[in-house]
Write a protein that holds these residues in place. Structure first.
Motif, PDB file in Angstrom:
ATOM      1  N   ILE A 115       0.628  35.060  -7.727  1.00  0.00           N
ATOM      2  CA  ILE A 115       0.848  36.238  -6.738  1.00  0.00           C
ATOM      3  C   ILE A 115      -0.982  36.791  -5.973  1.00  0.00           C
ATOM      4  O   ILE A 115      -1.764  37.092  -6.847  1.00  0.00           O
ATOM      5  N   THR A 138       6.439  34.510   1.192  1.00  0.00           N
ATOM      6  CA  THR A 138       5.516  35.478   1.829  1.00  0.00           C
ATOM      7  C   THR A 138       5.517  36.538   2.821  1.00  0.00           C
ATOM      8  O   THR A 138       6.235  35.788   3.631  1.00  0.00           O
ATOM      9  N   ARG A 140       3.394  35.166  -2.485  1.00  0.00           N
ATOM     10  CA  ARG A 140       4.344  34.210  -4.701  1.00  0.00           C
ATOM     11  C   ARG A 140       4.009  32.924  -3.839  1.00  0.00           C
ATOM     12  O   ARG A 140       4.588  32.319  -3.044  1.00  0.00           O
ATOM     13  N   HIS A 143       2.176  29.690 -11.121  1.00  0.00           N
ATOM     14  CA  HIS A 143       2.950  31.051 -10.403  1.00  0.00           C
ATOM     15  C   HIS A 143       1.367  31.555  -9.995  1.00  0.00           C
ATOM     16  O   HIS A 143       0.955  32.616 -11.077  1.00  0.00           O
ATOM     17  N   GLU A 163       4.106  28.813  -5.932  1.00  0.00           N
ATOM     18  CA  GLU A 163       4.545  28.353  -7.305  1.00  0.00           C
ATOM     19  C   GLU A 163       4.421  26.683  -6.806  1.00  0.00           C
ATOM     20  O   GLU A 163       4.213  25.844  -5.807  1.00  0.00           O
TER      21      GLU A 163
END
Length: 245
Positions: free
Chosen positions: A153, A104, A110, A151, A112
């Motif tokens: 975003i 970030t 982002r 994932h 995961e």
């Protein structure tokens, strides 16, 4: 779990204990850490149990189970074409989430994460076809995803209220995959056990095609839920307590 899994709301763990934010004293502070992403990854992993239990003063209810009133899949035109509604749905497995990575700059985030098994249990109503076979039903259902990987975003901005500035999640995308989807639908074909058993076998043999049909609506529902929870937290924590001025 933010799966993934409302995990975006966990990004506030870098905040010091102050003002209206009442964080457990053992939460790791990443505000001034030079290796921010690594620090956040470790801190998020440590704090997942608190968010699983829920933190009322931040407006966060228990995340395991994560409840959805309804997830709807509209009939497509491919080999799997279903009008499918999931209702009163609970998702479990978030408590076992592993935070795999965080990246970030506080404009784009982002994340995961993964969990060995994600279970979705509730009611369903279905009408359509799977390949060449028609399918109808109304009742209880269970979906299990093995080795669930997510994932996330998120696009961020800043909003000012009075003299204080807060982070805001403007948009979130949620993508996921799984090694295996197992499905079971009770009461298919108005309770015809023979037909129902055969259809359950058939949909499990063709789980990849079913997943392709389910994925967009399920991902959108997760994204909406995680965005709401994330913003609920961010509205309580001023920006200058999360990142250096």
């Amino acid at each position: 779990m933010e799966l993934v899994f409302k995990v975006l709301s966990l990004l506030v763990i870098g905040v010091s204990v102050s003002e209206s934010a009442k964080f457990p004293k053992n939460w790791k502070n990443c505000k001034n850490d030079e290796k921010l992403n690594d620090c956040l990854k470790d801190a998020l992993q440590n704090v997942i149990p608190f968010f699983v239990e829920g933190i009322p003063n931040l407006g966060v209810h228990s995340l395991d189970p994560l409840h959805f009133d309804q997830i709807s899949i509209g009939k497509g035109s491919g080999p799997v074409s279903l009008d499918l509604d999931f209702m009163d749905f609970d998702v479990t497995g978030i408590k076992d989430v592993t935070v795999d990575s965080v990246d970030t700059d506080w404009k784009i985030m982002r994340l995961e994460g993964s969990t060995p098994k994600l279970e979705l249990k509730g009611k369903y109503k279905i009408d359509g076809k799977v390949l060449v076979l028609p399918v109808t039903g109304l009742g209880d259902c269970l979906l299990e995803m093995d080795n669930f990987r997510a994932h996330v975003i998120a696009n961020m901005s800043e909003k000012s209220t009075g003299s204080k500035t807060y982070y805001n999640i403007d948009h979130m995308d949620f993508h996921f995959d799984t090694d295996l989807l197992k499905l079971h639908f009770d009461n298919l074909f108005n309770g015809d056990k023979a037909l129902g058993d055969q259809m359950n076998i058939f949909v499990n043999e063709n789980w990849k095609e079913i997943l392709t049909e389910l994925r967009p609506a399920v991902a959108k529902s997760f994204a909406m839920a995680f965005k709401e929870i994330g913003n609920r937290v961010f509205t309580k924590i001023p920006k200058d307590l999360i990142t250096p001025p």
